[in-house]
Structures are given as structure tokens and as C-alpha cells.
Design an enzyme around this catalytic site. Structure first.
Site, PDB file in Angstrom:
ATOM      1  N   HIS A  42       0.528  -1.264   0.324  1.00  0.00           N
ATOM      2  CA  HIS A  42       0.188   0.102  -0.208  1.00  0.00           C
ATOM      3  C   HIS A  42       1.012   1.350  -0.016  1.00  0.00           C
ATOM      4  CE1 HIS A  42      -4.008  -2.340   0.249  1.00  0.00           C
ATOM      5  NE2 HIS A  42      -3.520  -2.051   1.620  1.00  0.00           N
ATOM      6  N   ASP A  49      -2.456 -11.064  -2.211  1.00  0.00           N
ATOM      7  CA  ASP A  49      -3.379  -9.766  -1.006  1.00  0.00           C
ATOM      8  C   ASP A  49      -4.901  -9.796  -1.044  1.00  0.00           C
ATOM      9  OD1 ASP A  49      -1.727  -8.148   1.870  1.00  0.00           O
ATOM     10  OD2 ASP A  49      -4.333  -8.095   1.274  1.00  0.00           O
ATOM     11  N   HIS A  96      -6.001  -6.831  -0.280  1.00  0.00           N
ATOM     12  CA  HIS A  96      -6.290  -5.646  -0.831  1.00  0.00           C
ATOM     13  C   HIS A  96      -5.811  -5.500  -1.977  1.00  0.00           C
ATOM     14  CE1 HIS A  96      -7.032  -6.078   3.627  1.00  0.00           C
ATOM     15  NE2 HIS A  96      -7.540  -5.885   3.308  1.00  0.00           N
ATOM     16  N   ASP A 101      -4.737 -12.901   3.670  1.00  0.00           N
ATOM     17  CA  ASP A 101      -6.072 -12.019   4.228  1.00  0.00           C
ATOM     18  C   ASP A 101      -7.251 -12.709   3.410  1.00  0.00           C
ATOM     19  OD1 ASP A 101      -4.812 -10.658   1.933  1.00  0.00           O
ATOM     20  OD2 ASP A 101      -4.989  -9.106   3.550  1.00  0.00           O
TER      21      ASP A 101
END
Lengths: 316, 227
Positions: free
Chosen positions: A127, A164, A166, A253
Site C-alpha cells: 500500500h 493479498d 487488498h 487475508d
């Protein structure tokens, strides 16, 4: 059987995020436990943390940002850019160790001493933007690695696969103009999940158009839909791009038991993804594959997911 | 919320004497669909749209017309021949809400913004400008996560939700209320500037709220047991 590297260091536990924070040191302990309990350690090439040469970080983050982060830590700030980013005095140093350990590991792959590797590091990176920390990430680990591969090893085409749950906004934005780094991400749809980017129509900018690819998945979707999306989006694109090295932004995740998302991948689903990625790396990247940990917050599930992940890398 | 904050102020305008090919060129060059027509004092006389230009052109499907003759006719056409004169204009003190409702009512794509007294052109506001404002209001240019909460249509619900979230020190990107959902219910959409929302969802559920589950559509695909 392949020669696999494993980066783990207790120093990565020193990046403290305070109570009740999902991105906690226990994550790495759980990952390590899974691999140790499976008796894999003796079969792996064990790597340690080491500080990165700052020049590699400067290739992806502005010097202003790097200094701002360092000062914030020295000053004792416990929060950086967003309240999500909880940290401590040591966080800057540990983030440096995270990048450094990964670069040491990928160096062994390039020297032919190992085939592939899994880097279990904190803080995560995907991120992190050029000028901003975001979503528990400070330095963009995989982005720095891609630049290192290009400049130190003359690699022309790097492929990044981010699974991931996200979207890796930082990695995408750092390379969206660049046709030499292909960024692919599969993640929960941005209208339902952090950080709100990674829509299907984000496909790169300018010269980089066609070298960014996103597969947003709806809440509730899992193994079946992931397989379909990877088969129709990722694999054809990468077989055409022919990356010389593949970097995986590995997040655990998307597992059904992980409450950071609504995606419902099973443990077997994760194994399937990794097997297919290895298969592809063998065919188009001479097996050169570096997996770097991003998210994954379900502590009871992390040992088995990490164990399977490494087992598949070792091709046992 | 006044229009002058959201409108486009550097307006591409055209002279009434200009030819329609010039108008088409300008639209393509600046990627706009509306060209206000102004006089030397920047007073608004009319507006020409891409549709006006296209309507003036012969249809692709007509094969019987004389191409030379047709070309001559088109070259003589001026903006003033095809522009709309009876315009709906708005003043800079109109609000975004006014513009939204007016656009829906009149089904137009843009309003010239003019000073009421002098009739001088101040700007233009189009559907696209309103869309940009709406994206801004949604707050989705910043990283965050959406939670949908179903609430009874009665007083004090919003306060409970806002308080519960504020107590956790989470910042808001936006809060929107959808007034019509299930009967007697409203849906509150909070866009939270954080990655970690699972504890927040549990907290709201404990307070008695129903969290809108985006997975419902998915489960709906499967045959129900009692069917």
C-alpha cells in the site's frame, strides 16, 4: 525438489503497532511456527534481516518521505499519515531491515544459489505510495525489489502478482507508467474493501498501458471464482509478457476465516494458486520466484497457510 | 455548495460567425460537447452542442444527395444558424442541488452560468462537473472501507452510529443515507478511512444494527432449501 530460501528474523517483531492492531508481531510468529513444526527449517536456506542500502528505497520513495518517516519515528510518533499506521521508535529501522532482507534473498536467487524464496517480513509494503504510508505499509518492499532487479541484474521484465486480498495501490501507482514491470492484482472489489482502488478499468497509463491488470472479486466469492479469474486474466497476460523474474505479493487475508475481508478462499484454494504460479514461473521465468509477505491476519490459520506455501515452493 | 465552486471557469467559447466545421474541431480539440456562443463583450447569445453539429451534417445513410452541393451548403453554415438561442441559464449563486434538479427536469447536459445583471458568461457546469463533485462527496479518492448499516426510520439512529465509530477514533470519508431501502428502513453508508472494519461491524451489530451484507447477492444465487 527445489532449493528454497526463507527469510525470517525476530527483529521483524520489533515493529510494534500497539494493542488490538491486526498487523501484529504474532503474525510472523505464527508463520514461523507453521514452517518449523513441519520440520522444514533444515531443508531451507535461512536468511536474516539486514539493513537496505537507502539508494534502493530512494528509487521508489521521495527522499522527503523517507526523512519524514525517519523523523516521525525518532520523535516518538505512534501514528504516521493515517491512524491505521501505528508504529514505534524502531519502525523505521525495521522497515529498512524488511527491504534489506528481501534484497539479500533475491540476490541469492539471481546468483543461482537458490531457486525461489519466501520472505516473512514486517512491515508489509504494497500500500505504500511514493510519498505516503498507507494500510500498515511504509516502504514498498516489492517495488524496491523490482527496481533492484532491473538495475543491479539487468532484468528487463519483472512480473508482480499480488494476491493479498487488498489492492496494492502503492505498487500499481509506482509502475503504472512503466511497461517493464507488469503488475497484476486479484483482490476484493474496491467498492467493498480497502483501499478503494484496483478497478477493472485501471490498466496502466501512457507507455504502461496494458501492463497493469486488476481482477476485483466480489464479497463472498472464493476458490471457484479465483480460479476462473486467474485462468482468464493472469496466466494469459503473464505468458505473453514473459517476466524474467516473478515477485509474489503474498497475502493470506483472502482466507475465509480472515475477517479483514469478505473473500472466502479455502486453504486448498491458496495451495492451488501457489502451485499454478510456480508452474508458470518454471515455464517463463526459469523458476525464479520471490514471495514476499503482505497481509494475513487470522493467527490460527497462518501456520498451515505458511507451511503449505513453503512446501509448494520447495516442490516437495 | 454554490455552483461557482464546481463549475468550469475557463470556458471554451465560439463566435456566432464561425463555421460549423470550426465548431466541431474545437469540440474535439478541447474534448467538450458544449460551446457557449458569446459576443465581443462576452455576453451569452446561444450555445452550440455536438448534437447540433451532427444534426446539421447529412446522414451517412443518404446516398442520393449531391455531395458537392451538400459540401457547399455545410461550408456556408454558421454557428448562429444551428445554435440554440432560448437557453436555460443559471447564475453563480445557484447551488449544486439546484443544478442537479434542473438537469433532471430539463434533461440537458450542461448549463451556461451567467451573471444575472450583465448577462456575461461566467462559466459552464456540465454533468461531468457534477459527477466530479459527487466523487468528492463520496470521499472515494482516499483509501477506506465502506460499511452499510440498515436502520429503522426513526430519530437518533445516525447519532448512535456516528458516536460508535467516533469512539474508535476512525475518521469518516463520507456518510451517505439512502432514504428508500426496505420498507420503513434507511440504509446508512459510512465510508471509513481505515483498513480495519471487522471490530466496528461487530460493535454496530451489538448495538442492534443490521449490517448490510454484500454477500447476500451471492447466497441468493443458490436454490433455497424450502423451494
Amino acid at each position: 525438489m527445489k532449493k528454497t530460501g526463507f527469510l525470517h528474523d525476530d527483529k521483524y517483531l520489533l515493529h510494534e503497532t500497539g494493542p488490538y492492531h491486526p498487523e501484529c508481531p504474532e503474525r510472523l510468529k505464527a508463520v514461523y511456527k507453521g514452517i518449523k513444526d513441519a520440520d522444514f527449517l533444515s531443508k531451507l536456506t535461512l536468511m536474516e534481516a539486514s539493513p537496505a542500502d537507502q539508494k534502493w528505497i530512494e528509487r521508489i520513495h521521495s527522499i522527503k518521505y523517507i526523512l519524514r518517516f525517519e523523523e516521525a519515528c525518532l520523535y516518538g510518533m505512534t501514528e504516521f499519515d493515517y491512524p491505521d499506521n501505528q508504529m514505534c521508535n524502531e519502525s523505521y529501522d525495521i522497515a529498512m531491515l524488511s527491504v534489506g532482507g528481501i534484497l539479500d534473498t533475491v540476490k541469492l536467487i539471481m546468483e543461482g544459489k537458490i531457486d525461489n524464496a519466501f520472505c516473512s517480513v514486517r512491515p508489509p509494503g504494497h500500500h505504500a505510495e511514493m510519498n505516503k504510508a498507507m494500510g500498515f505499509c511504509y516502504f514498498n518492499n516489492v517495488a524496491a525489489t523490482a527496481r533492484y532487479l532491473q538495475e543491479e541484474w539487468g532484468i528487463k521484465r519483472v512480473g508482480i502478482i499480488d494476491f493479498d486480498v487488498h489492492h496494492g495501490n502503492g505498487t500499481q501507482h509506482l509502475f503504472e507508467h512503466d511497461p517493464t514491470v507488469f503488475y497484476y492484482s486479484i483482490h476484493e472489489h474496491p467498492s467493498f474493501s480497502f483501499p478503494g482502488t484496483g478497478r477493472e478499468f485501471e490498466k496502466g497509463v501512457g507507455d504502461g498501458e496494458g501492463f497493469t491488470l486488476n481482477s476485483p472479486m466480489l464479497p463472498g466469492q472464493g476458490d471457484r471464482e479465483y480460479k476462473k479469474a486467474l485462468e482468464s486474466d493472469l496466466f494469459p497476460a503473464f505468458y505473453e509478457f514473459k517476466p524474467e523474474v516473478i515477485i509474489a505479493s503474498t497475502g493470506f487475508d483472502a482466507h475465509i476465516d480472515d475477517d479483514m475481508s469478505g473473500i472466502a478462499l479455502s486453504t486448498e484454494g491458496y495451495s492451488w494458486i501457489m502451485k499454478r504460479i510456480i508452474e508458470m514461473a518454471d515455464k517463463c521465468s526459469d523458476g525464479k520466484l520471490l514471495s514476499v509477505l503482505e497481509g494475513g491476519y487470522c493467527l490460527p490459520r497462518l501456520p498451515e497457510l505458511a507451511k503449505n506455501h513453503v512446501e509448494i515452493l520447495m516442490d516437495k | 455548495m454554490f455552483i461557482n465552486k464546481s463549475m468550469c471557469k475557463n470556458v471554451v467559447t465560439i463566435d456566432k460567425e464561425a463555421g460549423i466545421f470550426r465548431a466541431r474541431e474545437m469540440m474535439m480539440e478541447h474534448r467538450v460537447r458544449h460551446l457557449p456562443v458569446v459576443d465581443a463583450d462576452n455576453k451569452l447569445i446561444g450555445m452550440v452542442t455536438d448534437r447540433d453539429v451532427r444534426s446539421a451534417m447529412p446522414s451517412l445513410f443518404i446516398e442520393t444527395c449531391d455531395i458537392g452541393e451538400e459540401k457547399e451548403r455545410l461550408e456556408k453554415l454558421r454557428v448562429e444558424d444551428i445554435m440554440t438561442r432560448n437557453l436555460i441559464t443559471i447564475s453563480p449563486t445557484y447551488t449544486l442541488q439546484d443544478a442537479l434538479l434542473l438537469m433532471q427536469k430539463h434533461r440537458v447536459g450542461a448549463f451556461p452560468v451567467v451573471d444575472e445583471e450583465s448577462n456575461k458568461l461566467k462559466g459552464i457546469i456540465s454533468v461531468r462537473d457534477l459527477m466530479r463533485s459527487f466523487i468528492n462527496v463520496l470521499g472515494i479518492r482516499e483509501p477506506g472501507t465502506l460499511i452499510g448499516v440498515l436502520v429503522e426510520n426513526k430519530q437518533g439512529q445516525m447519532k448512535k452510529i456516528i458516536d460508535a465509530i467516533t469512539e474508535e477514533k476512525i475518521s469518516f470519508g463520507s456518510v451517505l443515507v439512502s432514504r428508500y431501502w426496505d420498507e420503513g428502513k434507511r440504509a446508512v453508508f459510512t465510508y471509513l478511512l481505515t483498513n480495519t472494519v471487522a471490530p466496528m461491524k461487530r460493535k454496530l451489530e451489538k448495538l442492534g444494527f443490521e449490517i448490510l451484507d454484500p454477500m447476500e447477492w451471492y447466497l441468493d444465487q443458490f436454490p433455497k432449501k424450502d423451494e
